[in-house]
Design a protein around this motif. Sequence first.
Motif: not given
Ligand code: ATP
Length: 293
Positions: A11-13, A59-63, A89-93, A99-107, A136-138, A177-179
Amino acid sequence: MVDNIDLKSYAKINLTLDVLAKRKDGYHEVEMIMQTIDLSDKLSFSKIKKGIEIITDHPDVPTDNSNLIYKAAKMLFGEFGITEGIRVNLTKRIPVAAGLAGGSSNAAATLVAINQLWGLNLSKEELATRAANLGADIPFCINGGTQLATGIGTELKILDQAPEIYLVLVNPPFEVSTAEVYGNLDLHKINIHPNKDKVLEGLKDKRSDIIIKWSSNLLENVTLKRYPDVKRLKEKVDSLTSKALMSGSGPTVLGFVRGIKEANKVKNILEQELDNKHHIVVSKTNNKGIEEI
Ligand code: ATP
């Protein structure tokens, strides 16, 4: 060549987050000092015959194809004509939409994994260029550590490594929502901007007190106004730590503390005072990008 690889994505801050202008194309010119922290997701990648399969414990992460993992895989498979498939296989912590770039770091991890599994021989810079097309965060997440991000957030410069700073992260039980936050940002109404040069000095001198003192996030101007719960949370965390700061566009709030002992103490207090839907994590700065386990 191997058929499986396990990676960690961190994750990032933002030590600073500034917005300089809104461009004609709708994007914002930003200036951010980004920092990885010791909170990570685990991703196990394996080659399969066909398709892109995502399995997760959260449960909140789309597949489906809206997952950034899917988009990253599809992009590289398309470019390099890869006809085999991948199972992830994603183990989400890392808290989701926090706002911690979770999805971006997974990408970012997905790009690194495919590069390795299919022997594409792309350099980190070449992966980062492709990563920018997805979000942008990837690109930052590939090398991690401490970096200055400018432009739309994809122009990166590696900075002096931050000293070890402990922090307590509090993620409230709703999404921001960031947007929406960027959409409600009126730069004409803001006259105080983060002073990134002070933080850069602190990084150069390895002075966590200076880094903490000058850390700042311009987007608090929007999020704290629109979400009074985040404002109250920030005030609470601020009263218990050296300083509180919102991460990214929110809603996660972090408090800088002097060490692991204080971090655990603050975590205990917050667990008693906040309802159990808040996700509270002790973490610290690190200097890690995508890492093989
Ligand atoms: P950032 O800080 O880059 O704006 P974030 O940490 O606020 O990102 P994410 O955890 O990346 O947000 O999730 C934002 C949305 O993206 C979620 O609501 C989810 O539906 C979707 N998403 C797509 N891919 C993933 C992923 N691999 N992990 C988590 N969420 C994902």
